[in-house]
Design a protein around this motif. Structure first.
Motif, PDB file in Angstrom:
ATOM      1  N   THR A  35      -8.810   1.961  -6.494  1.00  0.00           N
ATOM      2  CA  THR A  35      -7.802   2.529  -7.381  1.00  0.00           C
ATOM      3  C   THR A  35      -6.463   1.846  -7.144  1.00  0.00           C
ATOM      4  OG1 THR A  35      -8.931   4.668  -7.307  1.00  0.00           O
ATOM      5  CG2 THR A  35      -6.666   4.644  -8.122  1.00  0.00           C
ATOM      6  N   LEU A  36      -6.048   1.817  -5.877  1.00  0.00           N
ATOM      7  CA  LEU A  36      -4.807   1.165  -5.479  1.00  0.00           C
ATOM      8  C   LEU A  36      -5.079   0.257  -4.291  1.00  0.00           C
ATOM      9  CD1 LEU A  36      -2.287   4.187  -5.461  1.00  0.00           C
ATOM     10  CD2 LEU A  36      -2.423   2.375  -7.193  1.00  0.00           C
ATOM     11  N   ALA A  37      -4.428  -0.902  -4.289  1.00  0.00           N
ATOM     12  CA  ALA A  37      -4.492  -1.810  -3.147  1.00  0.00           C
ATOM     13  C   ALA A  37      -3.101  -1.887  -2.531  1.00  0.00           C
ATOM     14  CB  ALA A  37      -4.947  -3.198  -3.580  1.00  0.00           C
ATOM     15  N   GLY A  38      -3.031  -1.717  -1.225  1.00  0.00           N
ATOM     16  CA  GLY A  38      -1.744  -1.752  -0.553  1.00  0.00           C
ATOM     17  C   GLY A  38      -1.219  -3.159  -0.370  1.00  0.00           C
ATOM     18  N   ILE A  39       0.101  -3.295  -0.453  1.00  0.00           N
ATOM     19  CA  ILE A  39       0.769  -4.568  -0.202  1.00  0.00           C
ATOM     20  C   ILE A  39       1.534  -4.426   1.104  1.00  0.00           C
ATOM     21  CG2 ILE A  39       2.503  -6.211  -1.032  1.00  0.00           C
ATOM     22  CD1 ILE A  39       1.877  -5.184  -3.871  1.00  0.00           C
ATOM     23  N   ASN A  40       1.269  -5.330   2.036  1.00  0.00           N
ATOM     24  CA  ASN A  40       1.922  -5.319   3.329  1.00  0.00           C
ATOM     25  C   ASN A  40       2.589  -6.665   3.584  1.00  0.00           C
ATOM     26  OD1 ASN A  40       1.010  -2.679   4.837  1.00  0.00           O
ATOM     27  ND2 ASN A  40      -0.800  -3.449   3.789  1.00  0.00           N
ATOM     28  N   TYR A  41       3.619  -6.656   4.410  1.00  0.00           N
ATOM     29  CA  TYR A  41       4.298  -7.910   4.715  1.00  0.00           C
ATOM     30  C   TYR A  41       3.340  -8.918   5.340  1.00  0.00           C
ATOM     31  CZ  TYR A  41       8.455 -10.720   5.250  1.00  0.00           C
ATOM     32  OH  TYR A  41       9.389 -11.718   5.106  1.00  0.00           O
ATOM     33  N   ARG A  42       2.373  -8.409   6.047  1.00  0.00           N
ATOM     34  CA  ARG A  42       1.389  -9.297   6.660  1.00  0.00           C
ATOM     35  C   ARG A  42       0.638 -10.124   5.627  1.00  0.00           C
ATOM     36  NH1 ARG A  42      -3.136  -7.391  11.135  1.00  0.00           N
ATOM     37  NH2 ARG A  42      -4.104  -9.427  11.435  1.00  0.00           N
ATOM     38  N   ASP A  43       0.475  -9.589   4.413  1.00  0.00           N
ATOM     39  CA  ASP A  43      -0.215 -10.335   3.363  1.00  0.00           C
ATOM     40  C   ASP A  43       0.502 -11.642   3.044  1.00  0.00           C
ATOM     41  OD1 ASP A  43      -1.879  -8.126   3.261  1.00  0.00           O
ATOM     42  OD2 ASP A  43      -0.987  -7.310   1.433  1.00  0.00           O
ATOM     43  N   THR A  44       1.826 -11.655   3.154  1.00  0.00           N
ATOM     44  CA  THR A  44       2.567 -12.884   2.852  1.00  0.00           C
ATOM     45  C   THR A  44       2.315 -13.937   3.924  1.00  0.00           C
ATOM     46  OG1 THR A  44       4.624 -12.250   4.012  1.00  0.00           O
ATOM     47  CG2 THR A  44       4.347 -11.490   1.740  1.00  0.00           C
ATOM     48  N   VAL A 308      11.962  -1.366  -1.203  1.00  0.00           N
ATOM     49  CA  VAL A 308      12.023  -0.316  -0.189  1.00  0.00           C
ATOM     50  C   VAL A 308      10.663   0.366  -0.152  1.00  0.00           C
ATOM     51  CG1 VAL A 308      14.495   0.083  -0.501  1.00  0.00           C
ATOM     52  CG2 VAL A 308      12.863   1.433  -1.834  1.00  0.00           C
ATOM     53  N   GLY A 309      10.388   1.067   0.937  1.00  0.00           N
ATOM     54  CA  GLY A 309       9.189   1.883   1.006  1.00  0.00           C
ATOM     55  C   GLY A 309       7.890   1.114   0.843  1.00  0.00           C
ATOM     56  N   LYS A 310       6.910   1.789   0.281  1.00  0.00           N
ATOM     57  CA  LYS A 310       5.560   1.258   0.129  1.00  0.00           C
ATOM     58  C   LYS A 310       5.373   0.592  -1.227  1.00  0.00           C
ATOM     59  CE  LYS A 310       1.265   0.529   1.123  1.00  0.00           C
ATOM     60  NZ  LYS A 310       0.969  -0.550   2.082  1.00  0.00           N
ATOM     61  N   LEU A 311       4.674  -0.551  -1.247  1.00  0.00           N
ATOM     62  CA  LEU A 311       4.317  -1.249  -2.471  1.00  0.00           C
ATOM     63  C   LEU A 311       2.800  -1.214  -2.639  1.00  0.00           C
ATOM     64  CD1 LEU A 311       6.499  -4.494  -2.165  1.00  0.00           C
ATOM     65  CD2 LEU A 311       7.158  -2.264  -3.077  1.00  0.00           C
ATOM     66  N   ALA A 312       2.363  -1.179  -3.895  1.00  0.00           N
ATOM     67  CA  ALA A 312       0.925  -1.143  -4.163  1.00  0.00           C
ATOM     68  C   ALA A 312       0.607  -1.887  -5.441  1.00  0.00           C
ATOM     69  CB  ALA A 312       0.416   0.299  -4.254  1.00  0.00           C
ATOM     70  N   LEU A 313      -0.658  -2.268  -5.575  1.00  0.00           N
ATOM     71  CA  LEU A 313      -1.195  -2.855  -6.806  1.00  0.00           C
ATOM     72  C   LEU A 313      -2.111  -1.841  -7.483  1.00  0.00           C
ATOM     73  CD1 LEU A 313      -2.213  -6.442  -5.602  1.00  0.00           C
ATOM     74  CD2 LEU A 313      -0.225  -5.845  -6.996  1.00  0.00           C
ATOM     75  N   ASP A 314      -1.901  -1.627  -8.780  1.00  0.00           N
ATOM     76  CA  ASP A 314      -2.799  -0.802  -9.587  1.00  0.00           C
ATOM     77  C   ASP A 314      -3.833  -1.732 -10.189  1.00  0.00           C
ATOM     78  OD1 ASP A 314      -4.084   0.751 -11.454  1.00  0.00           O
ATOM     79  OD2 ASP A 314      -2.265   1.648 -12.281  1.00  0.00           O
ATOM     80  N   VAL A 315      -5.059  -1.687  -9.688  1.00  0.00           N
ATOM     81  CA  VAL A 315      -6.048  -2.673 -10.090  1.00  0.00           C
ATOM     82  C   VAL A 315      -6.549  -2.436 -11.515  1.00  0.00           C
ATOM     83  CG1 VAL A 315      -6.784  -3.016  -7.704  1.00  0.00           C
ATOM     84  CG2 VAL A 315      -8.019  -1.387  -9.152  1.00  0.00           C
ATOM     85  N   ALA A 316      -6.278  -1.266 -12.097  1.00  0.00           N
ATOM     86  CA  ALA A 316      -6.715  -0.989 -13.460  1.00  0.00           C
ATOM     87  C   ALA A 316      -5.760  -1.555 -14.505  1.00  0.00           C
ATOM     88  CB  ALA A 316      -6.865   0.518 -13.673  1.00  0.00           C
ATOM     89  N   ARG A 317      -4.593  -2.009 -14.058  1.00  0.00           N
ATOM     90  CA  ARG A 317      -3.580  -2.530 -14.996  1.00  0.00           C
ATOM     91  C   ARG A 317      -3.532  -4.064 -14.963  1.00  0.00           C
ATOM     92  NH1 ARG A 317       1.560   0.219 -12.786  1.00  0.00           N
ATOM     93  NH2 ARG A 317       2.600  -1.040 -14.388  1.00  0.00           N
TER      94      ARG A 317
END
Length: 317
Positions: A35-44, A308-317
């Motif tokens: 549903t949602l995938a989290g984005i973390n600084y580690r991904d960069t 700021v805060g938490k970032l996420a990807l909406d995979v349905a969009r």
């Protein structure tokens, strides 16, 4: 299925949306419809090949997801990679059932960044009531939760460091007693001024480089500096044993994966975090939910410190 792939190492520009084959779970895995995938600084770091140098291309980044298993369970789970996709195969021991009272976005934020903030304070720093805490990057995903958790743990004073007035105001709204501009060249002097020269008992630092050096400089006797990232991409100056003995300070590191070696530790952290959210004692700050195809924009915003805060990807969009 749709997914975000890295086919060449580089900056955010290497993130591309593509149609790829569905994952095929092994007998030890379960399939999660994301549903949602989290984005973390580690991904960069992964896209720039500053971590996991043995990683082979192409690869789908993303280390945390929220979604449903084939039998209908609503779960949050961490994965080595593959989270930026409509489906992901997850080790069967990893999915955590999400309580009905906790929404998907909050569950995603608590899975990695929430448990990190909790463990930094309770496991690494061993916070005691009345102690002072300095939180670097206090408006970020971990920092915004750490400010609140320090207050809930009975900290005597919580000082939030952030680089813009808006981020410092957010930290105050979350419970920080004082704020400091982390971009000041005389940052250490500013912290000493706020603490009336006494320094701080605990510093949580994910920046590295000069910020880490100045964080060490503001530790009170018996103070603890916990380093859990290297966002500046710069190593801090080395610290010697005589320097630590001068004021009986401690400098330690933290990586979330190591918490899995202590049975029940992550579960304890999550239970308390879920309880704080459902009782509205803990606020998850939403910094943005991006469509899957805008993963590049999300990374650009994150690297430019615009979020700021938490970032996420909406995979349905």
């Amino acid at each position: 299925m749709r997914a975000v792939q890295i086919t060449a190492f580089g900056g955010p520009e290497v993130l591309r949306t593509a149609d790829v084959a569905d994952p095929k779970p092994t007998e030890e895995q379960v399939l999660v419809d994301v549903t949602l995938a989290g984005i973390n600084y580690r991904d960069t770091h992964y896209s720039e090949l500053t971590e996991s140098p043995g990683m082979r291309l192409p690869v789908i980044p993303g280390m945390e997801v929220v979604g449903r298993t084939e039998d209908g369970r609503r779960v949050a789970a961490t994965v080595p990679n593959g989270g930026y996709a409509e489906r992901v195969a997850v080790d069967a021991t990893m999915p955590v059932d999400i309580p009905d009272a906790v929404d998907d976005f909050s569950a995603l934020a608590l899975l990695v960044q929430g448990t990190t903030a909790w463990l930094l304070l309770h496991e690494s720093a061993r916070i005691r009531p009345g102690e002072s805490v300095l939180v670097q990057a206090a408006a970020g995903g971990v920092g915004s939760l750490a400010v609140q958790l320090a207050v809930l743990a009975g900290a005597g004073r919580v000082i939030a460091a952030a680089g813009t007035p808006a981020k410092r105001e957010l930290a105050r709204d979350l419970g920080a007693d004082a704020t400091v501009d982390s971009t000041r060249e005389d940052f250490a002097d500013a912290v000493r001024e706020v603490t009336e020269g006494s320094g701080v008992d605990i510093v949580l630092d994910m920046s590295g480089g000069e910020i880490t050096r100045q964080s060490r400089a503001v530790l009170a006797p018996l103070g603890r500096l916990i380093c859990y990232g290297m966002a500046s991409r710069t190593l801090p100056p080395p610290v010697g044993l005589p320097e630590l003995m001068d004021s009986s300070t401690t400098v330690s590191g933290f990586v979330l994966e190591h918490a899995t070696t202590k049975p029940g530790l992550l579960e304890t952290a999550l239970r308390e975090l879920y309880d704080h959210v459902t009782s509205q004692r803990l606020r998850v700050v939403c910094g943005g939910v991006y469509p899957l195809a805008e993963a590049r924009a999300a990374h650009e915003d994150l690297c430019a410190r615009r979020t700021v805060g938490k970032l996420a990807l909406d995979v349905a969009r």
